[in-house]
Scaffold this active site. Sequence first.
Site: not given
Ligand code: DGL
Length: 293
Positions: A28-29, A60-61, A91-93, A210-212
Amino acid sequence: MDTPFAFATADPSPFYDSQQLGPIGVFDSGYGGLTVLKEIVKHLPDYQFIYLGDNARAPYGNRSFETVYHYTLSCVEWFFQQGCSLVILACNTASAKALRTIQQQDLPKIAPNKRVLGVIRPTTEVIGRFTHTNKVGIMGTSGTVMSNSYPIEIAKFYPEIAVFQEACPMWVPLIENNAFDNPGADYFIEQNLQHLLQQDPAIDTILLACTHYPLLMNKLMQLTSKQPHLKIISQGEIVASSLVDYLNRHPEINQLCKQESGIRFFTTDDTSDFNQKAAIFWGQPLVSEHAVL
Ligand code: DGL
């Protein structure tokens, strides 16, 4: 400590062994992928894992396709150096902006026998099971939303579903800074939720893409408590079940994944900061190591 896994040791050597067996890499980021890894280890307790958070370059978003692609590729190459044959972009992004290029252009050249998987496909494959109204809301980073990956992928499996999206650019910074549980954060969370639901009152399923975001689950449940028809879905369990299925269907990859319980956590940034913040996502203390890409 109720985990069967050994935490990181001081040994800096990679897991790589002479039989070419390696851990499954989870990326993940930053910290969000830990919410996915937590579910994966429940499903695959006998496998070895290595986690990398690219905290030095997160979030990363809001970054461009080009930047997310280059950052993600450098992390994937790092996993390969650690002996991984399978890497999950939790990480979705990164899944939205880098996965396809890595799978189609890079892997055939740099590692044709290795695999990199994302979190968008497994989620879109099953999203239709949750909605009765065929109206699904997606909450994600600006990068994920602007990529349109979710509407495009959902249309492949469930053309009857209408997809509504809301970018939540403030959520990851609030979560990463452990500032999501205060009235200031509530303002942004409520505003994004309202914007999404205003798009169609028949939305009955909200995907936290988003995994956060699972860290906001309690707050979101409170905010939607007067709308009991709404289901809020996080991805960890979905991705974990899909990975089990993938390994069953791909014995050639499964046999390259080391089956010996253990997890090592790596960050590209400061380890003491990572240890402190990651514990909130992981649910218990952990000890990380510094990764040099
Ligand atoms: N956890 C990341 C996701 O699932 C995004 C986090 C980021 O913006 O870096 O998209």
